[in-house]
Design an enzyme around this catalytic site. Structure first.
Site, PDB file in Angstrom:
ATOM      1  N   TYR A  40      -8.138   7.429  20.043  1.00 49.38           N
ATOM      2  CA  TYR A  40      -9.297   7.003  19.247  1.00 49.38           C
ATOM      3  C   TYR A  40      -9.530   5.491  19.290  1.00 49.38           C
ATOM      4  O   TYR A  40     -10.397   4.991  18.575  1.00 49.38           O
ATOM      5  CB  TYR A  40      -9.167   7.541  17.823  1.00 49.38           C
ATOM      6  CG  TYR A  40      -9.406   9.031  17.812  1.00 49.38           C
ATOM      7  CD1 TYR A  40     -10.669   9.558  17.619  1.00 49.38           C
ATOM      8  CD2 TYR A  40      -8.363   9.912  18.101  1.00 49.38           C
ATOM      9  CE1 TYR A  40     -10.908  10.918  17.677  1.00 49.38           C
ATOM     10  CE2 TYR A  40      -8.588  11.278  18.172  1.00 49.38           C
ATOM     11  CZ  TYR A  40      -9.864  11.773  17.956  1.00 49.38           C
ATOM     12  OH  TYR A  40     -10.090  13.127  18.040  1.00 49.38           O
ATOM     13  N   TYR A  48     -10.362 -10.429  10.174  1.00 51.87           N
ATOM     14  CA  TYR A  48     -10.607 -10.949   8.834  1.00 51.87           C
ATOM     15  C   TYR A  48     -10.713 -12.470   8.873  1.00 51.87           C
ATOM     16  O   TYR A  48      -9.984 -13.135   9.594  1.00 51.87           O
ATOM     17  CB  TYR A  48      -9.479 -10.535   7.884  1.00 51.87           C
ATOM     18  CG  TYR A  48      -9.414  -9.052   7.603  1.00 51.87           C
ATOM     19  CD1 TYR A  48     -10.338  -8.443   6.759  1.00 51.87           C
ATOM     20  CD2 TYR A  48      -8.430  -8.264   8.183  1.00 51.87           C
ATOM     21  CE1 TYR A  48     -10.280  -7.093   6.490  1.00 51.87           C
ATOM     22  CE2 TYR A  48      -8.364  -6.900   7.923  1.00 51.87           C
ATOM     23  CZ  TYR A  48      -9.291  -6.318   7.075  1.00 51.87           C
ATOM     24  OH  TYR A  48      -9.235  -4.974   6.822  1.00 51.87           O
ATOM     25  N   GLN A  67       0.813  -1.211   0.000  1.00 49.23           N
ATOM     26  CA  GLN A  67       0.000   0.000   0.000  1.00 49.23           C
ATOM     27  C   GLN A  67       0.853   1.271   0.000  1.00 49.23           C
ATOM     28  O   GLN A  67       0.319   2.374  -0.083  1.00 49.23           O
ATOM     29  CB  GLN A  67      -0.929   0.011   1.220  1.00 49.23           C
ATOM     30  CG  GLN A  67      -1.920  -1.139   1.235  1.00 49.23           C
ATOM     31  CD  GLN A  67      -2.663  -1.253   2.557  1.00 49.23           C
ATOM     32  OE1 GLN A  67      -2.479  -0.461   3.473  1.00 49.23           O
ATOM     33  NE2 GLN A  67      -3.503  -2.266   2.670  1.00 49.23           N
ATOM     34  N   HIS A 115      -0.655  -0.180   5.611  1.00 50.18           N
ATOM     35  CA  HIS A 115      -1.052   0.921   6.490  1.00 50.18           C
ATOM     36  C   HIS A 115       0.010   2.010   6.645  1.00 50.18           C
ATOM     37  O   HIS A 115       0.504   2.293   7.740  1.00 50.18           O
ATOM     38  CB  HIS A 115      -1.439   0.382   7.867  1.00 50.18           C
ATOM     39  CG  HIS A 115      -2.514  -0.657   7.835  1.00 50.18           C
ATOM     40  ND1 HIS A 115      -2.973  -1.290   8.961  1.00 50.18           N
ATOM     41  CD2 HIS A 115      -3.232  -1.181   6.797  1.00 50.18           C
ATOM     42  CE1 HIS A 115      -3.924  -2.161   8.633  1.00 50.18           C
ATOM     43  NE2 HIS A 115      -4.093  -2.104   7.309  1.00 50.18           N
TER      44      HIS A 115
END
Length: 377
Positions: free
Chosen positions: A257, A268, A92, A154
């Site tokens: 958060y 998953y 990514q 990520h």
């Protein structure tokens, strides 16, 4: 004279006919508040990731493969911008977020986020350089996420300037879940630095010997959308959940958060729970969530005049379903959601409002496109 008049009349009629044919063949999308045309500005972009509009015209597009491209008058220039450092296309990671300095017209500073490293150790870094035509000069690395780690997951990473001209850098946890709860680690955080990379003295962890002073928030999984609210100036982000649990959050200094202690997603494959549930004292709740995941990427508040009924709405791209998601916002609450496009153009990687009030989208593909949304007659 009569001959010239006749030729002009014929040319005018042909122009009108061509315009009418174009309208008849325009890709018109019906939505709740506005019907709109979707035009392809250009194609042949290799996994485009982010875009920025240059003052006076021109568009810059980052390609995850490591190239920075320029579009002029709807044409993709064949030669990429020169002067970038070595960029690692790893999973990514690659060339990612882009932002212009608020004073770009005077100082020409351009900011880019990208994956960097070697020998299996990579992280997100941010540079600034002065854009001069097709060349970046005076290139400086102003931020390096630490520690570097292996794998290709990520990296984040969007770049947004706040009203005080501090730069926000969204990061991911690099697949190392526990790191997001460690303020001694950049992974899984939102970063806030000055335009030269120095640390603002009012950052929440300044003076804490166990924390990285660049950190503004933590407990974030992988933020690939970020925008400044046009009225409050608050920084809003969205982030990928695992299997479910994508979130929209308003970023507040020093706030946790929750990832991976709390989440609305599951593991998953197995579907087993992650962490301690969905709520925990001292950890923030999202203002909006998607279960199942839409895989959000790109984010923009609409402030233009081309679509008056969309003013103040928040737009989000979806990779998984190829959606353009419109969120109606009242204060700090999302009160309704509309899903548009429905996979018609593929994976939506970025959403940006143009200077003309149109919305521009990037599609994530080996033959990615820049799309332009304009009001339909």
């Amino acid at each position: 004279m009569l001959l010239r008049y006749g030729l002009n009349l014929i040319i005018g009629m042909l122009s009108l006919l061509i315009c009418q044919i174009s309208i008849l063949h325009a890709d018109v999308i019906q939505s709740q508040k506005h019907h709109f045309n979707v035009e392809v500005v250009t194609g042949s972009l290799q996994h485009p990731w982010g875009l920025a509009f240059l003052p006076g015209g021109g568009i810059l597009v980052t390609e995850r493969t490591g190239r920075l491209r320029r579009i002029e008058d709807g044409s993709l220039l064949p030669t990429p911008i020169a002067g970038l450092p070595k960029i690692r296309e790893k999973g990514q990671g690659g060339l990612l977020g882009i932002a212009l300095h608020p004073g770009f017209a005077q100082n020409r500073w351009l900011y880019l986020a990208y994956a960097a490293g070697n020998w299996g150790n990579y992280s997100t870094e941010v540079l600034r350089g002065r854009l001069d035509g097709s060349q970046l000069s005076d290139v400086q690395t102003i931020f390096k996420a630490v520690p570097k780690s292996g794998g290709g997951r990520h990296f984040g990473s969007r770049l947004v300037f706040g009203r005080d001209q501090t730069l926000y850098i969204s990061l991911g946890d690099r697949g190392e879940r526990a790191a997001a709860q460690d303020v001694g680690d950049h992974r899984g955080t939102l970063i806030r630095v000055n335009d030269d990379g120095s640390v603002p003295p009012d950052n929440p962890f300044v003076g804490d010997a166990k924390a990285r002073p660049e950190i503004y928030t933590y407990g974030n999984r992988n933020m690939q959308g970020m925008a400044m609210h046009p009225v409050s100036g608050a920084i809003w982000t969205h982030e990928h959940g695992p299997q479910g649990g994508d979130e929209v959050n308003i970023m507040r200094a020093g706030v946790n958060y929750g990832w991976p202690a709390i989440t609305y997603g599951v593991n998953y494959g197995s579907g087993t729970p992650i962490g301690e549930g969905t709520h925990k004292a001292g950890m923030a709740q999202p203002i909006h969530k998607w279960v199942p995941s839409i895989a959000p990427s790109g984010m923009a508040f609409y402030t233009g005049d081309a679509f008056p009924s969309w003013k103040g709405n928040l737009f989000v791209g979806s990779l998984k379903f190829g959606l353009l998601v419109r969120l109606e916002v009242q204060g700090e609450q999302v009160v309704s959601e509309e899903r548009m496009l429905d996979g018609r153009y593929g994976r939506i990687r970025d959403v940006v409002q143009g200077p003309d009030g149109s919305l521009y989208l990037l599609t994530d593909d080996r033959e990615g496109q820049l799309l332009k949304l304009t009001p339909a007659s």
